[in-house]
Design a protein around this motif. Sequence first.
Motif, PDB file in Angstrom:
ATOM      1  N   LEU A   1      -1.928  -0.834  -3.588  1.00 34.45           N
ATOM      2  CA  LEU A   1      -3.096   0.013  -3.366  1.00 34.45           C
ATOM      3  C   LEU A   1      -2.624   1.413  -3.020  1.00 34.45           C
ATOM      4  O   LEU A   1      -1.823   1.599  -2.097  1.00 34.45           O
ATOM      5  N   CYS A   2      -3.098   2.410  -3.764  1.00 37.12           N
ATOM      6  CA  CYS A   2      -2.699   3.790  -3.515  1.00 37.12           C
ATOM      7  C   CYS A   2      -3.887   4.552  -2.947  1.00 37.12           C
ATOM      8  O   CYS A   2      -4.901   4.746  -3.635  1.00 37.12           O
ATOM      9  N   PHE A   3      -3.754   4.993  -1.675  1.00 35.41           N
ATOM     10  CA  PHE A   3      -4.854   5.664  -0.980  1.00 35.41           C
ATOM     11  C   PHE A   3      -4.644   7.178  -0.967  1.00 35.41           C
ATOM     12  O   PHE A   3      -3.556   7.652  -0.598  1.00 35.41           O
TER      13      PHE A   3
ATOM     14  N   THR B   1      -5.798   0.884  -7.547  1.00 33.52           N
ATOM     15  CA  THR B   1      -4.847  -0.218  -7.682  1.00 33.52           C
ATOM     16  C   THR B   1      -3.877   0.105  -8.803  1.00 33.52           C
ATOM     17  O   THR B   1      -4.270   0.255  -9.965  1.00 33.52           O
TER      18      THR B   1
ATOM     19  N   ALA C   1       0.848  -1.185   0.000  1.00 36.53           N
ATOM     20  CA  ALA C   1       0.000   0.000   0.000  1.00 36.53           C
ATOM     21  C   ALA C   1       0.885   1.235   0.000  1.00 36.53           C
ATOM     22  O   ALA C   1       1.988   1.243   0.562  1.00 36.53           O
TER      23      ALA C   1
ATOM     24  N   GLY D   1      -5.298  -2.370   4.052  1.00 35.59           N
ATOM     25  CA  GLY D   1      -4.471  -1.557   3.174  1.00 35.59           C
ATOM     26  C   GLY D   1      -4.417  -0.113   3.629  1.00 35.59           C
ATOM     27  O   GLY D   1      -3.348   0.526   3.600  1.00 35.59           O
TER      28      GLY D   1
ATOM     29  N   GLU E   1     -11.307   6.169  -1.638  1.00 30.56           N
ATOM     30  CA  GLU E   1     -11.061   4.795  -2.045  1.00 30.56           C
ATOM     31  C   GLU E   1      -9.685   4.655  -2.697  1.00 30.56           C
ATOM     32  O   GLU E   1      -9.173   5.589  -3.315  1.00 30.56           O
ATOM     33  N   ALA E   2      -9.122   3.458  -2.585  1.00 33.70           N
ATOM     34  CA  ALA E   2      -7.788   3.201  -3.135  1.00 33.70           C
ATOM     35  C   ALA E   2      -7.853   2.984  -4.645  1.00 33.70           C
ATOM     36  O   ALA E   2      -8.837   2.465  -5.185  1.00 33.70           O
TER      37      ALA E   2
END
Length: 301
Positions: free
Chosen positions: A67-69, A61, A4, A37, A58-59
């Motif tokens: 996962l990029c938040f 992908t 993440a 994540g 929301e993340a």
Amino acid sequence: MGRACVWVEREGRVLMAARDAGGWTLPGGGIHPGETGAEAAVREAWEECGARVEVSGEALTLAEGALCFPARLLSLHPSPEGRPVAWVNPRTLPWADDVQLRQVLAARGATAPALALPGRVHRAHVQAERLGFGRSCSPETGRLLRTLAATRPAGHFAELGSGTGVGAAWLLAGMDGASRLVTVELDPERALVTRTVLAGDDRAEVLHGDWREALAFGPFDLIFSDCVPAKRETESLDLLISALRPGGLLVLDNFSPPGQLPEALHAGDPEREALWAHPGLTCTEVAVSAGERVILAARTG
């Protein structure tokens, strides 16, 4: 468990952490057992950058599976890991071309105009996704191909391994009106898709068959060897070189930088050795991204 990372934006700039190997990256790392994540992203922001953050959406992908938040900055302190940090403008070069930043911007419809994919390249990527074909050349390699094609007015080009037409579309984007391209694909479905993607451009001819069949159309100013038999079997090297004009370029992508070589190649890479040792070639390596090298081999005899 996965990985993440976190996108922390303040006044149009994004927080980046220094890599151990040099350069910059979004703060991130592995998701620990029992963590979500989002929790991992928050923890990594603190550990790598000293940033107290809260996830704000929301993340996304990323292509590598991370996962990029998106997150909101609460406070900023010295990094517990002692890493330097930087606030960069992700919408300007060179930051807009960073492999992570580029993906986030694309998902937000904010790709820098200079980095927008040519129309045919985009259509070829759509077809690759539809077929589940994951071996198209990278955007970084594609832009290199476009630039190299532009240096050869009225040039004669070959691509060995069309896939769904991504590499061919990049070459066509750099070719002038007097240039010609032949591209060959062994898989019949992908060859048909490539014909569809390149339809209407009479500079391109798409073949269905073995990669060697394209060499009969030579000699070439540039050969992009993008299929495993053509670039991973050193006994074929003389065949490829003989299809080049003197001064012609053999372009081979997907080579790993030394820091990312698999253990099997720690004793040396025989493909690199064969290229550099060949008396008819002058070679150099170009780092097109942090994880990919492209070899340019010019015929000298």
